[in-house]
Motif scaffolding. Structure first.
Motif, PDB file in Angstrom:
ATOM      1  N   PHE A   1       0.505  -1.537  -0.353  1.00 26.25           N
ATOM      2  CA  PHE A   1      -0.359  -0.049   0.231  1.00 26.25           C
ATOM      3  C   PHE A   1       0.514   0.876   0.008  1.00 26.25           C
ATOM      4  O   PHE A   1       1.118   2.058  -0.570  1.00 26.25           O
ATOM      5  CB  PHE A   1      -1.053   0.317   0.767  1.00 26.25           C
ATOM      6  N   ILE A   2       2.066   1.549   0.911  1.00 29.80           N
ATOM      7  CA  ILE A   2       2.615   2.786   0.766  1.00 29.80           C
ATOM      8  C   ILE A   2       3.429   2.716  -0.312  1.00 29.80           C
ATOM      9  O   ILE A   2       3.125   4.030  -0.882  1.00 29.80           O
ATOM     10  CB  ILE A   2       3.841   1.897   2.067  1.00 29.80           C
ATOM     11  N   LYS A   3       3.920   1.574  -0.737  1.00 25.01           N
ATOM     12  CA  LYS A   3       4.698   2.141  -2.439  1.00 25.01           C
ATOM     13  C   LYS A   3       3.613   2.025  -3.490  1.00 25.01           C
ATOM     14  O   LYS A   3       4.007   2.704  -3.932  1.00 25.01           O
ATOM     15  CB  LYS A   3       5.267   0.456  -3.002  1.00 25.01           C
ATOM     16  N   ARG A   4       2.496   2.157  -3.538  1.00 27.95           N
ATOM     17  CA  ARG A   4       1.695   2.650  -4.624  1.00 27.95           C
ATOM     18  C   ARG A   4       1.212   4.108  -4.041  1.00 27.95           C
ATOM     19  O   ARG A   4       0.749   4.617  -4.950  1.00 27.95           O
ATOM     20  CB  ARG A   4       0.120   0.989  -4.429  1.00 27.95           C
ATOM     21  N   PHE A   5       0.734   4.239  -2.712  1.00 26.09           N
ATOM     22  CA  PHE A   5       0.252   5.259  -2.097  1.00 26.09           C
ATOM     23  C   PHE A   5       1.300   6.478  -2.487  1.00 26.09           C
ATOM     24  O   PHE A   5       0.935   7.302  -2.931  1.00 26.09           O
ATOM     25  CB  PHE A   5      -0.002   5.936  -0.755  1.00 26.09           C
ATOM     26  N   GLN A   6       2.585   6.129  -2.703  1.00 26.75           N
ATOM     27  CA  GLN A   6       3.856   6.682  -2.970  1.00 26.75           C
ATOM     28  C   GLN A   6       3.808   7.199  -4.211  1.00 26.75           C
ATOM     29  O   GLN A   6       4.459   7.950  -4.850  1.00 26.75           O
ATOM     30  CB  GLN A   6       4.991   6.232  -2.591  1.00 26.75           C
ATOM     31  N   TYR A   7       3.363   6.529  -5.067  1.00 24.12           N
ATOM     32  CA  TYR A   7       3.474   6.281  -6.988  1.00 24.12           C
ATOM     33  C   TYR A   7       2.786   7.030  -7.036  1.00 24.12           C
ATOM     34  O   TYR A   7       2.944   7.866  -7.790  1.00 24.12           O
ATOM     35  CB  TYR A   7       3.027   4.913  -7.075  1.00 24.12           C
TER      36      TYR A   7
ATOM     37  N   MET B   1      -7.889  16.662  -5.689  1.00 21.58           N
ATOM     38  CA  MET B   1      -8.385  14.797  -6.748  1.00 21.58           C
ATOM     39  C   MET B   1      -9.344  14.833  -6.111  1.00 21.58           C
ATOM     40  O   MET B   1      -9.958  14.154  -5.536  1.00 21.58           O
ATOM     41  CB  MET B   1      -7.425  14.120  -6.989  1.00 21.58           C
ATOM     42  N   SER B   2     -10.475  13.548  -7.094  1.00 18.56           N
ATOM     43  CA  SER B   2     -10.996  13.063  -7.230  1.00 18.56           C
ATOM     44  C   SER B   2     -10.499  11.859  -6.896  1.00 18.56           C
ATOM     45  O   SER B   2      -9.760  11.135  -7.245  1.00 18.56           O
ATOM     46  CB  SER B   2     -12.413  13.194  -8.171  1.00 18.56           C
ATOM     47  N   LEU B   3     -11.366  11.221  -6.242  1.00 22.59           N
ATOM     48  CA  LEU B   3     -11.224   9.381  -6.000  1.00 22.59           C
ATOM     49  C   LEU B   3     -11.389   9.153  -7.251  1.00 22.59           C
ATOM     50  O   LEU B   3     -10.582   7.990  -7.361  1.00 22.59           O
ATOM     51  CB  LEU B   3     -12.374   8.697  -5.214  1.00 22.59           C
ATOM     52  N   THR B   4     -11.773   9.120  -8.727  1.00 24.15           N
ATOM     53  CA  THR B   4     -11.862   8.757 -10.132  1.00 24.15           C
ATOM     54  C   THR B   4     -10.736   8.770 -10.261  1.00 24.15           C
ATOM     55  O   THR B   4     -10.014   7.883 -10.895  1.00 24.15           O
ATOM     56  CB  THR B   4     -12.834   9.331 -10.308  1.00 24.15           C
ATOM     57  N   GLU B   5     -10.460  10.621 -10.506  1.00 22.81           N
ATOM     58  CA  GLU B   5      -8.895  10.737 -10.200  1.00 22.81           C
ATOM     59  C   GLU B   5      -7.758   9.574 -10.278  1.00 22.81           C
ATOM     60  O   GLU B   5      -6.642   9.367 -10.523  1.00 22.81           O
ATOM     61  CB  GLU B   5      -8.819  12.055 -10.244  1.00 22.81           C
ATOM     62  N   MET B   6      -7.819   9.846  -8.462  1.00 21.54           N
ATOM     63  CA  MET B   6      -6.641   8.984  -7.857  1.00 21.54           C
ATOM     64  C   MET B   6      -6.772   7.027  -8.832  1.00 21.54           C
ATOM     65  O   MET B   6      -5.886   7.114  -9.212  1.00 21.54           O
ATOM     66  CB  MET B   6      -6.682   8.845  -6.411  1.00 21.54           C
ATOM     67  N   ASP B   7      -7.952   6.932  -8.408  1.00 23.03           N
ATOM     68  CA  ASP B   7      -7.618   5.640  -8.525  1.00 23.03           C
ATOM     69  C   ASP B   7      -7.346   5.287 -10.390  1.00 23.03           C
ATOM     70  O   ASP B   7      -6.129   4.399 -10.674  1.00 23.03           O
ATOM     71  CB  ASP B   7      -8.950   5.181  -9.181  1.00 23.03           C
ATOM     72  N   VAL B   8      -6.759   6.122 -11.217  1.00 23.86           N
ATOM     73  CA  VAL B   8      -5.844   6.457 -12.809  1.00 23.86           C
ATOM     74  C   VAL B   8      -4.576   6.274 -12.185  1.00 23.86           C
ATOM     75  O   VAL B   8      -4.416   4.748 -12.837  1.00 23.86           O
ATOM     76  CB  VAL B   8      -5.957   7.570 -13.274  1.00 23.86           C
ATOM     77  N   PHE B   9      -4.306   6.733 -11.184  1.00 24.26           N
ATOM     78  CA  PHE B   9      -2.418   6.722 -10.857  1.00 24.26           C
ATOM     79  C   PHE B   9      -2.759   5.558  -9.777  1.00 24.26           C
ATOM     80  O   PHE B   9      -1.526   4.515 -10.297  1.00 24.26           O
ATOM     81  CB  PHE B   9      -1.700   7.479 -10.628  1.00 24.26           C
ATOM     82  N   TRP B  10      -3.642   4.979  -9.121  1.00 22.02           N
ATOM     83  CA  TRP B  10      -3.706   4.121  -8.093  1.00 22.02           C
ATOM     84  C   TRP B  10      -3.491   2.605  -9.254  1.00 22.02           C
ATOM     85  O   TRP B  10      -2.909   1.366  -8.832  1.00 22.02           O
ATOM     86  CB  TRP B  10      -5.175   4.128  -7.280  1.00 22.02           C
ATOM     87  N   ASN B  11      -4.538   2.327 -10.310  1.00 22.63           N
ATOM     88  CA  ASN B  11      -3.860   1.485 -11.118  1.00 22.63           C
ATOM     89  C   ASN B  11      -2.675   0.863 -11.385  1.00 22.63           C
ATOM     90  O   ASN B  11      -2.623  -0.084 -12.151  1.00 22.63           O
ATOM     91  CB  ASN B  11      -6.042   1.724 -12.250  1.00 22.63           C
ATOM     92  N   GLU B  12      -2.455   2.538 -11.772  1.00 23.80           N
ATOM     93  CA  GLU B  12      -1.395   2.519 -12.620  1.00 23.80           C
ATOM     94  C   GLU B  12       0.241   1.585 -11.802  1.00 23.80           C
ATOM     95  O   GLU B  12       0.726   1.013 -12.080  1.00 23.80           O
ATOM     96  CB  GLU B  12      -0.460   3.731 -13.485  1.00 23.80           C
ATOM     97  N   ALA B  13       0.026   2.427 -10.498  1.00 25.05           N
ATOM     98  CA  ALA B  13       1.087   1.649  -9.432  1.00 25.05           C
ATOM     99  C   ALA B  13       0.825   0.038  -9.492  1.00 25.05           C
ATOM    100  O   ALA B  13       2.042  -0.659  -9.333  1.00 25.05           O
ATOM    101  CB  ALA B  13       0.286   2.963  -7.793  1.00 25.05           C
ATOM    102  N   LYS B  14      -0.399  -0.638  -9.164  1.00 25.15           N
ATOM    103  CA  LYS B  14      -0.793  -1.579  -9.230  1.00 25.15           C
ATOM    104  C   LYS B  14       0.590  -2.643 -10.860  1.00 25.15           C
ATOM    105  O   LYS B  14       1.014  -4.000 -10.660  1.00 25.15           O
ATOM    106  CB  LYS B  14      -2.161  -2.194  -9.929  1.00 25.15           C
ATOM    107  N   LYS B  15       0.100  -1.723 -11.653  1.00 25.80           N
ATOM    108  CA  LYS B  15       1.749  -2.653 -12.799  1.00 25.80           C
ATOM    109  C   LYS B  15       2.955  -2.209 -12.447  1.00 25.80           C
ATOM    110  O   LYS B  15       3.070  -2.547 -13.362  1.00 25.80           O
ATOM    111  CB  LYS B  15       0.841  -2.063 -14.439  1.00 25.80           C
ATOM    112  N   VAL B  16       3.227  -1.330 -11.637  1.00 24.89           N
ATOM    113  CA  VAL B  16       4.805  -1.100 -11.611  1.00 24.89           C
ATOM    114  C   VAL B  16       5.451  -2.118 -10.686  1.00 24.89           C
ATOM    115  O   VAL B  16       4.793  -2.629  -9.769  1.00 24.89           O
ATOM    116  CB  VAL B  16       4.492  -0.187 -11.092  1.00 24.89           C
TER     117      VAL B  16
END
Length: 267
Positions: free
Chosen positions: A231-237, A252-267
């Motif tokens: 979680f820390i790694k993804r949140f910092q991303y 930012m809206s939660l929807t906007e944050m989810d875009v980067f959050w989903n990117e973080a899952k692939k890193v």
């Protein structure tokens, strides 16, 4: 006048003697080391133990080696302090653990027969009771974190045969506790929730999940810590990407944050 340090040792026994010599030098000559007591070292020892735990989870063998050295230094330090009051010394500490290991492994040092590791654990707990422990659970430190304590309690109870027969029974218990928690907390209306009762049911649910983890050989403490790190790694991303795009998380809206959050899952 400077003290000549003992040279690097080539054998385990010589290396241990080297550490003892250095500890004696520090205790007798260093202002900081001379002031230390068991009480003043206690919180530092806890910190070193957590640092060792971090190194183990990180899989960094060189860091593990370093942290093991720090922990070993503390053990030697405590023994040196106790030797000054003639309570015990490092030889007493080592002989004590050797005697305990010999006594608690009769399948190695005597004629007791065992079939598997569960037999070993059962014998261990029975021997502890013979040594004077009033309860099988008496050896669980009161100050352990609750998650770790729950695991240890369950392991010790299992050691004397107090356990479920199979994992399906344990999962059924998890579902039962989940339903009881939902009955207390997951209210569709605005009825005032009994927080104390809901907390109790949540505790029962967690205890059951920890029990199930034990049945499928998952260490719940390690599992939760790995999730924390993920979680820390993804949140910092997420934070870094937001900054890169000139955005503030607060705006930012939660929807906007989810875009980067989903990117973080692939890193």
């Amino acid at each position: 006048m400077a003290i000549t340090p003992p040279v690097t040792a080539l054998t385990p026994s010589a290396a241990f003697e080297r550490l003892l010599t250095i500890m004696n030098d520090l205790r007798e000559n260093c202002p900081w080391d001379k002031k230390q007591t068991m009480e003043s070292l206690r919180h530092l020892t806890i910190e070193e133990t957590y640092e060792l735990s971090d190194a183990i989870l990180g899989g960094d063998m060189q860091e593990i080696k370093k942290e093991l050295g720090d922990v070993m230094l503390h053990l030697v330090f405590y023994s040196r302090i106790a030797s000054e009051t003639k309570d015990f010394d490092v030889a007493d500490v080592l002989n004590s653990i050797c005697d305990k290991l010999i006594n608690r492994h009769p399948h190695i040092y005597s004629d007791t027969e065992v079939n598997d590791e569960q037999d070993v654990k059962r014998n261990w707990e029975q021997i502890k009771l013979k040594e004077g422990n009033k309860s099988v659970l008496g050896g669980v430190p009161a100050s352990l974190p609750a998650l770790v304590k729950a695991s240890r309690i369950q392991e010790k109870a299992r050691g004397v045969g107090f356990d479920w027969d199979n994992k399906q029974q344990v999962w059924d218990k998890v579902e039962e506790e989940l339903q009881e928690f939902k009955d207390e907390f997951d209210k569709a209306d605005e009825t005032q929730i009994d927080r104390e009762k809901a907390e109790s049911e949540f505790g029962d649910l967690m205890f059951s999940l920890i029990n199930y983890a034990r049945f499928i050989n998952i260490n719940p403490e390690d599992a939760l810590e790995k999730t924390n790190r993920k979680f820390i790694k993804r949140f910092q991303y997420l934070e870094a990407k937001a900054k890169e795009h000139g955005k503030d998380l607060h705006e930012m809206s939660l929807t906007e944050m989810d875009v980067f959050w989903n990117e973080a899952k692939k890193v």
